[in-house]
Design an enzyme around this catalytic site. Structure first.
Site, PDB file in Angstrom:
ATOM      1  N   HIS A  56     -44.056 -14.745 -46.997  1.00 34.85           N
ATOM      2  CA  HIS A  56     -43.948 -14.008 -45.768  1.00 34.85           C
ATOM      3  C   HIS A  56     -45.538 -13.619 -45.188  1.00 34.85           C
ATOM      4  CE1 HIS A  56     -40.836 -12.624 -48.428  1.00 34.85           C
ATOM      5  NE2 HIS A  56     -39.988 -12.319 -47.435  1.00 34.85           N
ATOM      6  N   ASP A  59     -47.400 -11.220 -47.500  1.00 33.94           N
ATOM      7  CA  ASP A  59     -47.757 -11.795 -48.874  1.00 33.94           C
ATOM      8  C   ASP A  59     -49.151 -12.377 -48.726  1.00 33.94           C
ATOM      9  OD1 ASP A  59     -44.838 -11.274 -49.469  1.00 33.94           O
ATOM     10  OD2 ASP A  59     -44.547 -13.559 -49.334  1.00 33.94           O
ATOM     11  N   GLU A 183     -30.793 -16.524 -43.212  1.00 35.34           N
ATOM     12  CA  GLU A 183     -30.388 -16.288 -44.697  1.00 35.34           C
ATOM     13  C   GLU A 183     -29.490 -14.987 -44.498  1.00 35.34           C
ATOM     14  OE1 GLU A 183     -33.852 -16.061 -47.107  1.00 35.34           O
ATOM     15  OE2 GLU A 183     -32.339 -15.039 -48.873  1.00 35.34           O
ATOM     16  N   LYS A 185     -27.149 -11.930 -46.258  1.00 30.50           N
ATOM     17  CA  LYS A 185     -27.115 -11.218 -47.476  1.00 30.50           C
ATOM     18  C   LYS A 185     -26.065 -10.061 -47.098  1.00 30.50           C
ATOM     19  CE  LYS A 185     -30.141  -8.729 -50.749  1.00 30.50           C
ATOM     20  NZ  LYS A 185     -31.078  -8.225 -51.010  1.00 30.50           N
ATOM     21  N   GLU A 219     -28.458 -18.386 -50.176  1.00 33.12           N
ATOM     22  CA  GLU A 219     -28.960 -17.865 -51.406  1.00 33.12           C
ATOM     23  C   GLU A 219     -28.008 -17.585 -52.266  1.00 33.12           C
ATOM     24  OE1 GLU A 219     -32.244 -15.095 -51.659  1.00 33.12           O
ATOM     25  OE2 GLU A 219     -31.142 -14.140 -53.134  1.00 33.12           O
ATOM     26  N   HIS A 222     -26.957 -13.821 -53.074  1.00 28.53           N
ATOM     27  CA  HIS A 222     -26.223 -13.122 -51.851  1.00 28.53           C
ATOM     28  C   HIS A 222     -24.685 -13.459 -51.615  1.00 28.53           C
ATOM     29  CE1 HIS A 222     -30.549 -12.926 -49.681  1.00 28.53           C
ATOM     30  NE2 HIS A 222     -30.469 -12.589 -51.069  1.00 28.53           N
ATOM     31  N   ASP A 257     -29.082  -7.687 -56.045  1.00 29.07           N
ATOM     32  CA  ASP A 257     -29.753  -8.749 -55.840  1.00 29.07           C
ATOM     33  C   ASP A 257     -30.766  -8.881 -57.104  1.00 29.07           C
ATOM     34  OD1 ASP A 257     -30.651 -10.946 -54.936  1.00 29.07           O
ATOM     35  OD2 ASP A 257     -32.005 -10.117 -53.280  1.00 29.07           O
ATOM     36  N   ASP A 259     -31.874 -11.467 -58.678  1.00 24.64           N
ATOM     37  CA  ASP A 259     -33.022 -12.817 -58.700  1.00 24.64           C
ATOM     38  C   ASP A 259     -33.567 -13.133 -59.675  1.00 24.64           C
ATOM     39  OD1 ASP A 259     -33.159 -12.676 -55.790  1.00 24.64           O
ATOM     40  OD2 ASP A 259     -34.744 -11.005 -55.574  1.00 24.64           O
ATOM     41  N   ASP A 289     -35.909 -18.530 -55.081  1.00 22.44           N
ATOM     42  CA  ASP A 289     -36.229 -16.933 -54.686  1.00 22.44           C
ATOM     43  C   ASP A 289     -35.904 -16.196 -55.718  1.00 22.44           C
ATOM     44  OD1 ASP A 289     -36.617 -14.690 -53.266  1.00 22.44           O
ATOM     45  OD2 ASP A 289     -34.995 -14.917 -51.944  1.00 22.44           O
TER      46      ASP A 289
HETATM   47  C1  GCO Z   1     -34.012 -10.936 -50.677  1.00 25.46           C
HETATM   48  C2  GCO Z   1     -34.064 -12.198 -49.855  1.00 25.46           C
HETATM   49  C3  GCO Z   1     -35.795 -12.525 -49.607  1.00 25.46           C
HETATM   50  C4  GCO Z   1     -35.689 -13.465 -48.645  1.00 25.46           C
HETATM   51  C5  GCO Z   1     -37.204 -13.807 -48.051  1.00 25.46           C
HETATM   52  C6  GCO Z   1     -37.334 -15.109 -47.243  1.00 25.46           C
HETATM   53  O1  GCO Z   1     -32.925 -10.577 -51.161  1.00 25.46           O
HETATM   54  O2  GCO Z   1     -34.939 -10.061 -50.775  1.00 25.46           O
HETATM   55  O3  GCO Z   1     -33.602 -13.256 -50.687  1.00 25.46           O
HETATM   56  O4  GCO Z   1     -36.219 -12.712 -50.873  1.00 25.46           O
HETATM   57  O5  GCO Z   1     -35.291 -14.644 -49.156  1.00 25.46           O
HETATM   58  O6  GCO Z   1     -37.482 -12.681 -47.341  1.00 25.46           O
HETATM   59  O7  GCO Z   1     -36.921 -14.701 -46.288  1.00 25.46           O
HETATM   60 MN    MN Z   2     -33.686 -15.103 -50.579  1.00 32.33          MN
HETATM   61 MN    MN Z   3     -32.171 -12.341 -52.165  1.00 36.67          MN
END
Ligand code: GCO
Ligand code: MN
Ligand code: MN
Length: 389
Positions: A56, A59, A183, A185, A219, A222, A257, A259, A289
């Protein structure tokens, strides 16, 4: 650890700065790992054998960095890329951290916030392109609501469309080689997010001015949060020519989420996903991710990153084994057998075909009585995955 599962550049394994850089803070506790600089994270990724690094805007360059700070960071980041050979295939915008985005960015009710989000994205696109990105991800971080009293959901969609159209024109105007990947979610951090699933985005994309420039970035976590089958979302995206990027991680259904490391939770689903990506010849990034458990230190972060890639490669090998397994393939051939007797009814409609089809008599009881052998097929798959085949 055997070398056959070591990552190589052609595997296209990438990580976000925010993934291996995640210091482990959560809603209940503070960070457990020190912050590392973007350059340090590139060296870490180089060490574990990743191909690329994504980011990002913030980042890499903090939102309040001075021009001098920005230059210094960019210089050391580029040096780290040179030293390690890592590339930057994807970039994105942080449109969720600063309080200005508390009610969304492109869908905010405030025209000033929407314009600021656009400005921030123009700058972030330039930064991404400068570093080599050819995919630009849009995750609607706070594009949603806690209460539907606050926002008209039709306006929200229209605003989001207007922003993407504006940004598509910008990319064309600049002559950038950049495609957008949306993307989805379903929720988190907002109560509900707009366009909550990959399927919703696939419908939305066709309403844009430049649909050919826009695809999706599904993802795992998600779609699982929404209780959906991730492979099916990926397959639909692929079939539509829209699988521009993918976010790999893992977690069970009905959670926030989390991850987790790829394959940490649902190995069988991970297997069918890897097999699909490899069988169809997906050539984009395999982007993880995800982040290390909060229990981990620096070495644990490396274990996490290596684990994501290693599991992918092991599952890839299992997919090859599945494709070559005589018993499995014989079963599949049987399942898909076609004696050609229905050929006259196949293909596009004609009135003659419809009439012939009406006249044909089917033995539905016999068709319905057949056992399909899926129990055997699934057990063979399990045994292959468990390593006893
Ligand atoms: C989340 C998302 C993020 C995006 C990222 C890139 O749930 O926080 O998955 O990690 O993927 O912002 O667009
Ligand atoms: Mn993501
Ligand atoms: Mn995510």
């Amino acid at each position: 650890m055997s070398e056959q599962y070591n990552p190589r550049p052609e595997h296209r394994f990438t990580f976000g700065l925010w993934t291996v850089g995640n210091p482990g803070a959560d809603a209940f506790g503070e960070a457990v790992r020190p912050d590392l600089s973007p350059a340090d994270l590139v060296y870490l990724l180089g060490d574990v054998g990743a191909y690329g690094v994504n980011f990002h805007d913030n980042d890499l360059i903090p939102i309040d960095a001075t021009p001098a700070e920005r230059n210094a960071i960019l210089k050391s980041f580029k040096k780290a890329l040179d030293d390690t050979g890592l590339v930057v295939p994807m970039a994105t915008t942080n449109l969720f951290a600063h309080p200005v985005f508390k009610d969304g960015a492109f869908t905010s009710n405030d025209a000033k916030v929407r314009a600021y989000a656009l400005q921030k994205t123009l700058n972030a696109i330039d930064l991404g392109v400068e570093l080599g990105a050819d995919v630009y991800v849009f995750w609607g971080g706070r594009e949603g609501i806690e209460t539907d009293a606050a926002k008209n959901p039709v306006d929200a969609i229209k605003r989001f469309r207007e922003a993407l159209n504006f940004l598509s024109e910008y990319v064309l105007d600049r002559g950038y080689h950049l495609r957008f990947a949306l993307e989805a979610k379903p929720n988190e951090p907002r109560g509900d997010l707009y366009l909550p699933t990959t399927g919703a985005y696939l419908g939305f994309i066709e309403t844009l001015d430049h649909p050919e420039m826009v695809g999706v970035n599904p993802e795992i976590a998600h779609e699982h949060m929404a209780g959906l089958n991730f492979l099916h979302a990926v397959a639909q995206s692929w079939e539509a020519g829209k699988l521009f990027h993918i976010d790999l991680n893992d977690q069970n259904y009905a959670r926030f989420d989390q991850d987790w490391r790829f394959g940490a939770q649902n190995l069988k689903q991970a297997f069918f996903l890897v097999k699909f990506l490899e069988d169809v010849g997906y050539t984009g990034s395999r982007h993880f991710d995800a982040h290390a458990y909060r229990t981990e230190d620096y070495d644990g972060v490396k274990d996490f990153a290596r684990g994501c890639m290693r599991t992918y490669l092991i599952l890839k090998e299992k997919g090859e084994q599945f494709n070559k397994d005589p018993e499995i393939q014989a079963l599949l051939a049987e399942i898909n057998a076609d004696d050609g007797s229905m050929d006259p009814f196949k293909g596009p409609y004609t009135p003659e075909k419809a009439a012939a089809l009406r006249a044909h008599s089917f033995n539905r009881d016999a068709l319905g009585a057949r056992g399909l052998g899926y129990e055997r097929l699934d057990q063979l798959t399990n045994e292959l995955l468990l390593g006893v085949r």
